[in-house]
Design a protein around this motif. Structure first.
Motif, PDB file in Angstrom:
ATOM      1  N   UNK A 293      -0.033  71.173   6.304  1.00  0.00           N
ATOM      2  CA  UNK A 293       0.620  70.143   7.107  1.00  0.00           C
ATOM      3  C   UNK A 293       2.127  70.183   6.832  1.00  0.00           C
ATOM      4  N   UNK A 294       2.886  69.573   7.713  1.00  0.00           N
ATOM      5  CA  UNK A 294       4.336  69.490   7.509  1.00  0.00           C
ATOM      6  C   UNK A 294       4.834  68.142   8.003  1.00  0.00           C
ATOM      7  N   UNK A 295       5.829  67.602   7.326  1.00  0.00           N
ATOM      8  CA  UNK A 295       6.373  66.298   7.693  1.00  0.00           C
ATOM      9  C   UNK A 295       7.850  66.249   7.351  1.00  0.00           C
ATOM     10  N   UNK A 296       8.559  65.370   8.038  1.00  0.00           N
ATOM     11  CA  UNK A 296       9.983  65.201   7.758  1.00  0.00           C
ATOM     12  C   UNK A 296      10.848  66.166   8.530  1.00  0.00           C
ATOM     13  N   UNK A 297      12.041  66.381   8.009  1.00  0.00           N
ATOM     14  CA  UNK A 297      13.065  67.122   8.750  1.00  0.00           C
ATOM     15  C   UNK A 297      12.703  68.577   9.036  1.00  0.00           C
ATOM     16  N   UNK A 298      11.788  69.160   8.273  1.00  0.00           N
ATOM     17  CA  UNK A 298      11.426  70.548   8.558  1.00  0.00           C
ATOM     18  C   UNK A 298      10.687  70.670   9.885  1.00  0.00           C
ATOM     19  N   UNK A 299      10.142  69.558  10.411  1.00  0.00           N
ATOM     20  CA  UNK A 299       9.473  69.580  11.708  1.00  0.00           C
ATOM     21  C   UNK A 299      10.410  69.159  12.842  1.00  0.00           C
ATOM     22  N   UNK A 300      11.646  68.877  12.505  1.00  0.00           N
ATOM     23  CA  UNK A 300      12.632  68.425  13.474  1.00  0.00           C
ATOM     24  C   UNK A 300      13.432  67.282  12.887  1.00  0.00           C
ATOM     25  N   UNK A 301      14.751  67.360  12.988  1.00  0.00           N
ATOM     26  CA  UNK A 301      15.623  66.371  12.353  1.00  0.00           C
ATOM     27  C   UNK A 301      15.520  65.043  13.090  1.00  0.00           C
ATOM     28  N   UNK A 302      15.178  63.969  12.347  1.00  0.00           N
ATOM     29  CA  UNK A 302      15.006  62.683  13.009  1.00  0.00           C
ATOM     30  C   UNK A 302      15.326  61.475  12.149  1.00  0.00           C
ATOM     31  N   UNK A 303      15.768  61.683  10.909  1.00  0.00           N
ATOM     32  CA  UNK A 303      16.118  60.560  10.058  1.00  0.00           C
ATOM     33  C   UNK A 303      15.012  60.174   9.104  1.00  0.00           C
ATOM     34  N   UNK A 304      15.353  59.327   8.141  1.00  0.00           N
ATOM     35  CA  UNK A 304      14.429  58.984   7.067  1.00  0.00           C
ATOM     36  C   UNK A 304      13.225  58.192   7.560  1.00  0.00           C
TER      37      UNK A 304
END
Length: 355
Positions: A214-225
């Motif tokens: 699985x992947x989560x956070x900015x590595x899946x697309x920059x979107x903020x905290x």
């Protein structure tokens, strides 16, 4: 006595993947193998740096890098600091510098006034972000402005700025210039995960193209905290089989995904930003490769053969993003080891273990 449910490994780096379901790790003392059944990647993002004359001078960093330096103890008290580039990170960096005692000469945003007004009006849908923007706002903020060159002999002394159709030379001790963030996909690529729009591709449960990863956070697309946190929660619930609880977070995730799209729509780079480098401007700092050497190449393989571009210490992490923006090249394929590692770490694994 019950075992702890979380094992925290600070100061630990992933050197490579081994056989399926295993990673090679290294810390300051030793190396070891970590086996897993489910893996959640939270690799974050890196700052997008675009070259301009003088960008390699001492005293020139990224906007996010300046924040990191200050938080790690670097003193900027009394220094003249100029912030430039694009995106909300500029104001945050300026606020951090001011709080540390720096004299912020100006914050120069390449986006034009029309885009900024629309961005601000759109923040009414995210009241918390609107309040944050008001808190960070600086009277030295300028739109449709960008760096032309950094000037100095042995270190930064001044910066040439273009604001609208006018130019000015501003004396300063530090320049923090960044053009937003780009997903860090190195580990995901190494594990065979597919990319989409230069980010790790995931399904609605945050699972990548590789089953169990699985992947989560900015590595899946920059979107903020805020988006990163809810994505991490979805991934954690899905990875542990709590699918219904994960589904309950989809609406909240969509709310912050809309914010991510809103930022992206209003801080796109203007064409002239990609034309700041001159023929003698370095693109690959590790191997001293200038724009003129790369301009006629067709991609990474040719560039490496002809110039060693991307083969230095950063392994293309900086110049890879630059080449994608300037030439449209795909990102370089990650190579083992993913980070500088001790020889004994590599010797601990047989050749057949390395994937």
């Amino acid at each position: 006595m019950s075992l702890p449910t979380v094992r925290y490994l600070p100061g630990t780096r992933i050197v490579a993947s081994l056989a399926a379901g295993a990673l090679l790790l290294e810390d300051a003392q030793t190396s070891y193998r970590l086996d897993y059944e489910q893996l959640i990647l939270c690799c974050g993002a890196q700052e997008l740096l675009l070259p301009f004359p003088g960008w390699t001078l001492p005293g020139v960093t990224g906007a996010g890098a300046l924040q990191a330096l200050i938080k790690s103890g670097a003193s900027v008290a009394g220094e003249r600091v100029l912030i430039a580039g694009s995106g909300p990170l500029l104001l945050a960096s300026a606020a951090t510098a001011r709080a540390a005692g720096a004299l912020v000469s100006g914050v120069y945003e390449q986006t034009d006034r029309y885009q900024l007004i629309n961005f601000g009006v759109g923040l009414l849908r995210w009241p918390g972000k609107l309040a944050q923007a008001f808190k960070l706002f600086s009277t030295r903020y300028r739109w449709r402005s960008h760096v032309i060159e950094a000037m100095g002999d042995r270190r930064l002394e001044a910066v040439r700025i273009r604001q609208g159709d006018a130019e000015a030379v501003i004396a300063c001790d530090r320049l923090a210039c960044g053009f937003g963030l780009v997903p860090n996909t190195v580990l995901a690529q190494h594990l065979g995960c597919s990319l989409e729009d230069n980010a790790v591709a995931v399904d609605r449960y945050q699972q990548t193209s590789q089953t169990g990863i699985y992947a989560a956070g900015e590595c899946t697309g920059v979107g903020g905290s805020e988006l990163a946190l809810v994505e991490g929660e979805v991934a954690g619930l899905a990875a542990t089989g709590k699918v219904e609880q994960a589904q309950a977070l989809f609406t909240h995730r969509a709310y912050w995904q809309r914010f991510a799209r809103h930022v992206k729509e209003h801080f796109g780079l203007r064409p002239e930003i990609r034309r700041l480098a001159r023929v003698d401007t370095l693109i690959c700092r590790c191997e001293d490769v200038a724009l003129s050497v790369l301009a006629e190449e067709q991609g990474w393989n040719a560039a490496k053969l002809q110039s060693r571009c991307g083969m230095g210490a950063c392994q293309g992490r900086i110049c890879g993003s630059i080449a994608r923006e300037l030439f449209g090249w795909s990102l370089p394929e990650p190579r083992v080891p993913l980070v500088p590692a001790r020889i004994e770490t590599l010797m601990a694994c047989s050749e057949k273990d390395m994937s």
